[in-house]
Design a protein around this motif. Structure first.
Motif, PDB file in Angstrom:
ATOM      1  N   GLY A 156      36.480  54.111  39.306  1.00 56.65           N
ATOM      2  CA  GLY A 156      35.394  53.186  39.565  1.00 56.65           C
ATOM      3  C   GLY A 156      35.954  51.779  39.554  1.00 56.65           C
ATOM      4  N   ILE A 157      35.119  50.806  39.917  1.00 54.96           N
ATOM      5  CA  ILE A 157      35.585  49.419  39.946  1.00 54.96           C
ATOM      6  C   ILE A 157      34.413  48.489  39.684  1.00 54.96           C
ATOM      7  N   ASP A 158      34.658  47.428  38.922  1.00 51.18           N
ATOM      8  CA  ASP A 158      33.650  46.396  38.714  1.00 51.18           C
ATOM      9  C   ASP A 158      33.325  45.742  40.053  1.00 51.18           C
ATOM     10  N   GLN A 159      32.061  45.355  40.226  1.00 53.02           N
ATOM     11  CA  GLN A 159      31.633  44.795  41.507  1.00 53.02           C
ATOM     12  C   GLN A 159      32.428  43.556  41.896  1.00 53.02           C
ATOM     13  N   ILE A 180      45.197  50.104  46.534  1.00 54.46           N
ATOM     14  CA  ILE A 180      44.369  50.976  45.687  1.00 54.46           C
ATOM     15  C   ILE A 180      45.227  52.049  45.037  1.00 54.46           C
ATOM     16  N   GLU A 181      46.172  52.596  45.792  1.00 53.97           N
ATOM     17  CA  GLU A 181      47.086  53.596  45.220  1.00 53.97           C
ATOM     18  C   GLU A 181      47.944  52.977  44.120  1.00 53.97           C
ATOM     19  N   LYS A 182      48.356  51.717  44.315  1.00 56.89           N
ATOM     20  CA  LYS A 182      49.126  51.019  43.274  1.00 56.89           C
ATOM     21  C   LYS A 182      48.286  50.857  42.007  1.00 56.89           C
ATOM     22  N   LEU A 183      47.025  50.468  42.177  1.00 57.09           N
ATOM     23  CA  LEU A 183      46.125  50.325  41.031  1.00 57.09           C
ATOM     24  C   LEU A 183      45.946  51.661  40.318  1.00 57.09           C
ATOM     25  N   ALA A 184      45.775  52.738  41.088  1.00 54.64           N
ATOM     26  CA  ALA A 184      45.562  54.068  40.497  1.00 54.64           C
ATOM     27  C   ALA A 184      46.755  54.480  39.637  1.00 54.64           C
ATOM     28  N   VAL A 185      47.958  54.161  40.104  1.00 55.58           N
ATOM     29  CA  VAL A 185      49.174  54.512  39.364  1.00 55.58           C
ATOM     30  C   VAL A 185      49.267  53.703  38.072  1.00 55.58           C
ATOM     31  N   ASN A 186      48.942  52.420  38.151  1.00 52.85           N
ATOM     32  CA  ASN A 186      49.127  51.525  37.003  1.00 52.85           C
ATOM     33  C   ASN A 186      47.988  51.569  35.993  1.00 52.85           C
ATOM     34  N   LEU A 187      46.889  52.183  36.357  1.00 52.26           N
ATOM     35  CA  LEU A 187      45.722  52.173  35.481  1.00 52.26           C
ATOM     36  C   LEU A 187      45.883  53.096  34.271  1.00 52.26           C
ATOM     37  N   GLY A 188      46.803  54.052  34.381  1.00 51.21           N
ATOM     38  CA  GLY A 188      47.002  54.977  33.273  1.00 51.21           C
ATOM     39  C   GLY A 188      45.803  55.892  33.096  1.00 51.21           C
ATOM     40  N   SER A 189      45.333  55.994  31.859  1.00 50.97           N
ATOM     41  CA  SER A 189      44.210  56.891  31.571  1.00 50.97           C
ATOM     42  C   SER A 189      42.853  56.241  31.828  1.00 50.97           C
ATOM     43  N   ARG A 190      42.833  54.933  32.054  1.00 50.13           N
ATOM     44  CA  ARG A 190      41.560  54.260  32.323  1.00 50.13           C
ATOM     45  C   ARG A 190      41.019  54.644  33.694  1.00 50.13           C
ATOM     46  N   LYS A 191      39.711  54.585  33.835  1.00 49.73           N
ATOM     47  CA  LYS A 191      39.083  55.028  35.072  1.00 49.73           C
ATOM     48  C   LYS A 191      38.334  53.918  35.808  1.00 49.73           C
ATOM     49  N   THR A 192      38.324  52.701  35.258  1.00 53.67           N
ATOM     50  CA  THR A 192      37.589  51.608  35.895  1.00 53.67           C
ATOM     51  C   THR A 192      38.520  50.428  36.138  1.00 53.67           C
ATOM     52  N   ILE A 193      38.566  49.966  37.378  1.00 57.65           N
ATOM     53  CA  ILE A 193      39.380  48.816  37.766  1.00 57.65           C
ATOM     54  C   ILE A 193      38.600  47.538  37.456  1.00 57.65           C
ATOM     55  N   THR A 194      39.249  46.606  36.780  1.00 58.43           N
ATOM     56  CA  THR A 194      38.606  45.348  36.401  1.00 58.43           C
ATOM     57  C   THR A 194      39.247  44.163  37.131  1.00 58.43           C
ATOM     58  N   GLU A 195      38.642  42.994  36.966  1.00 58.21           N
ATOM     59  CA  GLU A 195      39.228  41.767  37.520  1.00 58.21           C
ATOM     60  C   GLU A 195      40.630  41.526  36.965  1.00 58.21           C
ATOM     61  N   ASP A 196      40.824  41.850  35.687  1.00 55.75           N
ATOM     62  CA  ASP A 196      42.149  41.677  35.082  1.00 55.75           C
ATOM     63  C   ASP A 196      43.188  42.535  35.793  1.00 55.75           C
ATOM     64  N   ASP A 197      42.792  43.748  36.187  1.00 52.43           N
ATOM     65  CA  ASP A 197      43.724  44.635  36.907  1.00 52.43           C
ATOM     66  C   ASP A 197      44.075  44.052  38.277  1.00 52.43           C
ATOM     67  N   ILE A 198      43.081  43.499  38.954  1.00 54.62           N
ATOM     68  CA  ILE A 198      43.333  42.888  40.262  1.00 54.62           C
ATOM     69  C   ILE A 198      44.303  41.719  40.108  1.00 54.62           C
ATOM     70  N   GLU A 199      44.105  40.933  39.066  1.00 54.90           N
ATOM     71  CA  GLU A 199      44.983  39.793  38.820  1.00 54.90           C
ATOM     72  C   GLU A 199      46.399  40.254  38.485  1.00 54.90           C
ATOM     73  N   LYS A 200      46.509  41.256  37.626  1.00 57.23           N
ATOM     74  CA  LYS A 200      47.823  41.699  37.137  1.00 57.23           C
ATOM     75  C   LYS A 200      48.619  42.461  38.188  1.00 57.23           C
ATOM     76  N   TYR A 201      47.968  43.379  38.899  1.00 58.20           N
ATOM     77  CA  TYR A 201      48.705  44.281  39.789  1.00 58.20           C
ATOM     78  C   TYR A 201      48.659  43.881  41.261  1.00 58.20           C
ATOM     79  N   ILE A 202      47.636  43.110  41.662  1.00 63.64           N
ATOM     80  CA  ILE A 202      47.553  42.688  43.054  1.00 63.64           C
ATOM     81  C   ILE A 202      47.981  41.232  43.213  1.00 63.64           C
ATOM     82  N   GLY A 203      47.911  40.465  42.117  1.00 66.74           N
ATOM     83  CA  GLY A 203      48.384  39.088  42.158  1.00 66.74           C
ATOM     84  C   GLY A 203      47.341  38.082  42.606  1.00 66.74           C
ATOM     85  N   VAL A 204      46.056  38.374  42.343  1.00 70.06           N
ATOM     86  CA  VAL A 204      44.977  37.451  42.698  1.00 70.06           C
ATOM     87  C   VAL A 204      44.400  36.874  41.415  1.00 70.06           C
TER      88      VAL A 204
END
Length: 332
Positions: A156-159, A180-204
């Motif tokens: 899932g992902i925050d709006q 999205i595949e990169k996020l899925a790999v780096n998320l580990g056991s978590r199931k929800t993508i957050t703004e922090d994940d976008i910043e950390k793994y996508i660079g925004v």
């Protein structure tokens, strides 16, 4: 028929003799071609029964002969013609398409353009083959498409994170899938993508991006808008002016459209504007703060600064200075 339906038919082993894949969106074409090339035949069958051509180098007669050949040690063979838009005399394939071999699956990838529907060749393709004509997704469709892709990965992902992801990547579906595949790999056991994940793994940056600039402008928050512009100046690749100005023009164009909408229902307003309901309040707030005449003036300013950004009526002002001028004038 959609790419999803064609691939679903492939999985059911329900094949047509000819697939003509054309249009502006390469992602869906590549998806079908990849399945045809790697999944229809087993590894052992592919050694004898898979032939791949590239339009720039292929000779129509060789392609025709391959299509007319019978499969070896298998029920069917697959012939793939990639980059068919670069092939000379491609119309010479018409005789085969008009009467194809039932044991051959012929997949033609004709990217970035479409056949002229008035021609005899196009009419034959439509009548005898499976035709997929792709179009670029509208900006309003991208969040839904990305959301579905994320769900397919069991996530899932925050709006706001979703919209941040879509705004950063834009209408590049292949890159969107990769991120999205990169996020899925780096998320580990978590199931929800957050703004922090976008910043950390996508660079925004979740604080300094075009959405936050729009919010600051909508609220007439000059200090915040200037801080965001300073971040853009220090990180020019994060939001070049050529990306920011069209985004702002799109935003204020929809604000202008909002003046003609009588409804207060956020979902209805979102549907009429072609935006996510998440941002409706921002459009409405901008409409209240600037009024119709102010929004008209902003649209003219954006046009003026877009021209200056490409060197028209400007002697070389730095992009950051142009943006700062524009922001101040917009809020004046």
């Amino acid at each position: 028929m959609s790419a999803e339906h064609i691939i679903a038919d492939f999985k059911k082993k329900n094949f047509k003799p000819v697939y003509w894949l054309e249009g502006e969106e390469p992602y869906f074409i590549d998806e079908i071609v990849a399945y045809a090339e790697h999944k229809i035949l087993s590894e052992a069958e592919a050694g004898f029964n898979l032939t791949v051509y590239y339009g720039k180098d292929a000779n129509w007669a060789d392609v025709l002969n391959s299509c007319k050949r019978y499969p070896m040690f298998a029920e069917r063979q697959v012939v793939v013609l990639k980059e068919a838009q670069h092939m000379k005399d491609i119309e010479r394939l018409e005789s085969y398409i008009n009467s194809p071999l039932g044991s051959t699956i012929f997949v033609i990838s004709y990217k970035e353009k479409k056949l002229d529907a008035r021609t005899k060749f196009a009419k034959t393709v439509k009548a005898k083959g499976e035709l997929l004509s792709t179009k670029k997704l509208y900006d309003s469709q991208l969040p839904g498409w990305a959301g579905q892709m994320i769900q397919m990965h069991g996530l899932g992902i925050d709006q706001k994170a979703l919209l941040l992801l879509v705004d950063h990547i834009g209408n590049d579906l292949s890159r969107m899938q990769n991120e999205i595949e990169k996020l899925a790999v780096n998320l580990g056991s978590r199931k929800t993508i957050t703004e922090d994940d976008i910043e950390k793994y996508i660079g925004v940056s979740k604080e300094f991006n075009v959405f936050e600039l729009q919010e600051a402008l909508a609220k007439k928050n000059l200090p915040k808008a200037i801080r965001i512009n300073q971040y853009f100046a220090a990180n020019p690749k994060s939001a070049p002016i050529q990306m920011v100005l069209p985004a702002l023009y799109n935003f204020f164009s929809k604000v202008y459209m909002a003046f003609g909408i009588q409804s207060n229902d956020e979902k209805e307003v979102a549907s009429l504007l072609g935006v996510s309901p998440f941002f409706v309040k921002s459009y409405q707030e901008a409409a209240r703060n600037y009024k119709q005449q102010g929004v008209e003036a902003i649209l003219l300013l954006l046009h003026e600064y877009n021209l200056r950004g490409i060197g028209i009526n400007d002697t070389g002002t730095e992009d950051a200075d142009l943006m700062k001028e524009l922001i101040v004038k917009m809020m004046a």
